[in-house]
Design an enzyme around this catalytic site. Structure first.
Site, PDB file in Angstrom:
ATOM      1  N   ASP A 187      -0.174   2.703  -1.006  1.00 43.30           N
ATOM      2  CA  ASP A 187       0.015   3.746  -1.944  1.00 43.30           C
ATOM      3  C   ASP A 187      -0.535   3.547  -3.017  1.00 43.30           C
ATOM      4  O   ASP A 187      -1.116   2.181  -3.720  1.00 43.30           O
ATOM      5  CB  ASP A 187       1.414   3.578  -1.852  1.00 43.30           C
ATOM      6  CG  ASP A 187       2.212   5.382  -2.189  1.00 43.30           C
ATOM      7  OD1 ASP A 187       0.640   6.164  -2.052  1.00 43.30           O
ATOM      8  OD2 ASP A 187       3.083   4.966  -2.711  1.00 43.30           O
TER       9      ASP A 187
ATOM     10  N   HIS B 150      -9.391   6.252  -0.772  1.00 42.26           N
ATOM     11  CA  HIS B 150      -8.988   6.333   0.556  1.00 42.26           C
ATOM     12  C   HIS B 150      -9.866   5.305   1.029  1.00 42.26           C
ATOM     13  O   HIS B 150      -9.956   4.004   0.945  1.00 42.26           O
ATOM     14  CB  HIS B 150      -8.990   7.512   1.421  1.00 42.26           C
ATOM     15  CG  HIS B 150      -7.652   8.069   1.222  1.00 42.26           C
ATOM     16  ND1 HIS B 150      -6.213   6.982   1.072  1.00 42.26           N
ATOM     17  CD2 HIS B 150      -7.445   9.509   1.173  1.00 42.26           C
ATOM     18  CE1 HIS B 150      -5.500   8.619   0.871  1.00 42.26           C
ATOM     19  NE2 HIS B 150      -5.890   9.673   0.869  1.00 42.26           N
TER      20      HIS B 150
ATOM     21  N   LEU C 260      -4.055 -14.454  13.002  1.00 43.66           N
ATOM     22  CA  LEU C 260      -3.009 -13.157  12.268  1.00 43.66           C
ATOM     23  C   LEU C 260      -3.110 -12.257  12.848  1.00 43.66           C
ATOM     24  O   LEU C 260      -4.182 -11.635  13.535  1.00 43.66           O
ATOM     25  CB  LEU C 260      -3.720 -13.263  11.259  1.00 43.66           C
ATOM     26  CG  LEU C 260      -3.142 -12.124   9.741  1.00 43.66           C
ATOM     27  CD1 LEU C 260      -1.784 -12.465   8.685  1.00 43.66           C
ATOM     28  CD2 LEU C 260      -4.125 -10.882   9.072  1.00 43.66           C
TER      29      LEU C 260
HETATM   30  C1  IPE Z   1       3.235   6.474   2.169  1.00 43.11           C
HETATM   31  O1  IPE Z   1       2.715   6.778   1.667  1.00 43.11           O
HETATM   32  C2  IPE Z   1       2.292   6.391   3.955  1.00 43.11           C
HETATM   33  C3  IPE Z   1       1.580   5.445   3.529  1.00 43.11           C
HETATM   34  C4  IPE Z   1       1.154   4.647   2.643  1.00 43.11           C
HETATM   35  C5  IPE Z   1       0.066   5.592   4.501  1.00 43.11           C
HETATM   36  P1  IPE Z   1       2.706   8.374   0.618  1.00 43.11           P
HETATM   37  O2  IPE Z   1       2.244   8.882   0.014  1.00 43.11           O
HETATM   38  O3  IPE Z   1       2.862   9.825   1.686  1.00 43.11           O
HETATM   39  O4  IPE Z   1       5.111   8.740   0.441  1.00 43.11           O
HETATM   40  P2  IPE Z   1       5.752   9.459  -0.894  1.00 43.11           P
HETATM   41  O5  IPE Z   1       5.074  10.972  -0.182  1.00 43.11           O
HETATM   42  O6  IPE Z   1       4.880   9.034  -1.981  1.00 43.11           O
HETATM   43  O7  IPE Z   1       6.676   8.371  -0.128  1.00 43.11           O
HETATM   44  C1  IPE Z   2      -1.668   5.455   0.493  1.00 41.57           C
HETATM   45  O1  IPE Z   2      -2.164   6.653  -1.057  1.00 41.57           O
HETATM   46  C2  IPE Z   2      -3.134   6.347   1.662  1.00 41.57           C
HETATM   47  C3  IPE Z   2      -1.961   7.292   2.109  1.00 41.57           C
HETATM   48  C4  IPE Z   2      -0.696   7.597   2.227  1.00 41.57           C
HETATM   49  C5  IPE Z   2      -3.216   7.717   3.129  1.00 41.57           C
HETATM   50  P1  IPE Z   2      -1.659   8.375  -2.130  1.00 41.57           P
HETATM   51  O2  IPE Z   2      -2.967   8.646  -0.896  1.00 41.57           O
HETATM   52  O3  IPE Z   2      -0.642   8.016  -1.152  1.00 41.57           O
HETATM   53  O4  IPE Z   2      -2.126   8.308  -2.992  1.00 41.57           O
HETATM   54  P2  IPE Z   2      -1.312   8.562  -3.928  1.00 41.57           P
HETATM   55  O5  IPE Z   2       0.488   8.433  -4.094  1.00 41.57           O
HETATM   56  O6  IPE Z   2      -1.277  10.209  -4.113  1.00 41.57           O
HETATM   57  O7  IPE Z   2      -1.927   7.879  -5.791  1.00 41.57           O
HETATM   58 MG    MG Z   3       1.023   8.272  -2.136  1.00 41.29          MG
END
Ligand code: IPE
Ligand code: IPE
Ligand code: MG
Length: 242
Positions: free
Chosen positions: A22, A39, A133
């Site tokens: 995240d 990303h 792995l």
């Molecule tokens: C969880 O992160 C999903 C992934 C890392 C793929 P999100 O950014 O979607 O989760 P919330 O919205 O903070 O709960």
């Molecule tokens: C995690 O990063 C990746 C996915 C959920 C696909 P985020 O896109 O949720 O990044 P933040 O949380 O907005 O910083």
């Molecule tokens: Mg996120």
């Protein structure tokens, strides 16, 4: 226990590590870049973390790449994430295969575009015999959805109610046959589960770091492993007498 200020590793390495990757969006915003740049940086980082897991002796790595809820993001971000996965497979598959990584997918594959589905299936088939792995990629994954799918298949198989127990449900999940995660890491400081491995994580140890995913490196992973090694897992019991 020895200190963790050097490049050493603890004696106890978790067999199964899962990561909620995240903070890509915030990483990009901090740099004045579009979210997709975050990303992309996140997938670059993935290669490093996979290599570190192989080196550290982790046997299973499960990564949360796209949740069933992430479809609700702006269309261009969703499309961007799909094409990033496609690029990663094109670019990294050979190297992963060479390094003995067995690729698996957890989640609903049938809902993603046919070309990407085909690539994922080919990657799974190509790496099926690798043993160094196991990499479970949670893409279009939701923990509640996984349980719903399991219940549907249990009913479709005509399983009698008194045969339904925890082990049987575990077998019907996407991770059937694999041990539960020992350690679940979340980057970017959020203290929530966000629908990740809600069944399998019942007794996982959690580790949260404020670092955004693109900056989570080998040394951060080492720190997480040290934290894990210092925990006392009790599974509802009492401490062993000292
Ligand atoms: C969880 O992160 C999903 C992934 C890392 C793929 P999100 O950014 O979607 O989760 P919330 O919205 O903070 O709960
Ligand atoms: C995690 O990063 C990746 C996915 C959920 C696909 P985020 O896109 O949720 O990044 P933040 O949380 O907005 O910083
Ligand atoms: Mg996120």
């Amino acid at each position: 226990m020895p200190s963790n200020n050097n490049a050493s590793l603890p004696e106890t390495i978790p067999a199964h590590v899962a990561i909620i990757m995240d903070g890509n969006g915030r990483w990009a915003r901090k740099r004045g870049l579009p979210r997709l740049a975050g990303h992309r940086a996140g997938t670059e980082n993935l290669r490093r973390v996979i290599e570190a897991c192989v080196e550290f002796g982790v046997q299973i790595l499960t990564i949360y790449a796209f949740s069933t809820e992430n479809w609700g993001r702006p269309e261009d971000e969703v499309q961007g994430l799909m094409s990033i996965l496609e690029d990663v497979i094109d670019r990294e598959l050979k190297e992963l295969h060479k390094n003995g990584v067995q690729l698996r997918h957890i989640g609903r594959l049938e809902e993603i575009n046919p070309t990407l589905q085909r690539k994922v299936r080919e990657a799974i088939a190509m790496t099926a015999r690798n043993t160094r792995l196991t990499l479970n990629v949670a893409f279009n994954y939701g923990g509640r959805d996984e349980i719903v799918q399991a219940v549907r298949r249990i009913i479709a198989d005509g399983v009698k109610p008194d045969r339904v127990d925890e082990a049987l449900i575990g077998q019907y999940l996407y991770t059937g046959g694999q041990p539960d995660p020992d350690l679940i890491i979340r980057t970017s400081g959020e203290l929530r589960v966000s629908n990740f491995l809600i069944w399998q994580g019942a007794y996982a140890e959690y580790y949260v770091t404020p670092t955004f995913w693109p900056d989570f490196d080998k040394e951060e992973l080492r720190q997480a492993l040290w934290h894990f090694a210092r925990r006392e897992r009790r599974f509802g019991l009492v401490s062993a007498p000292s």
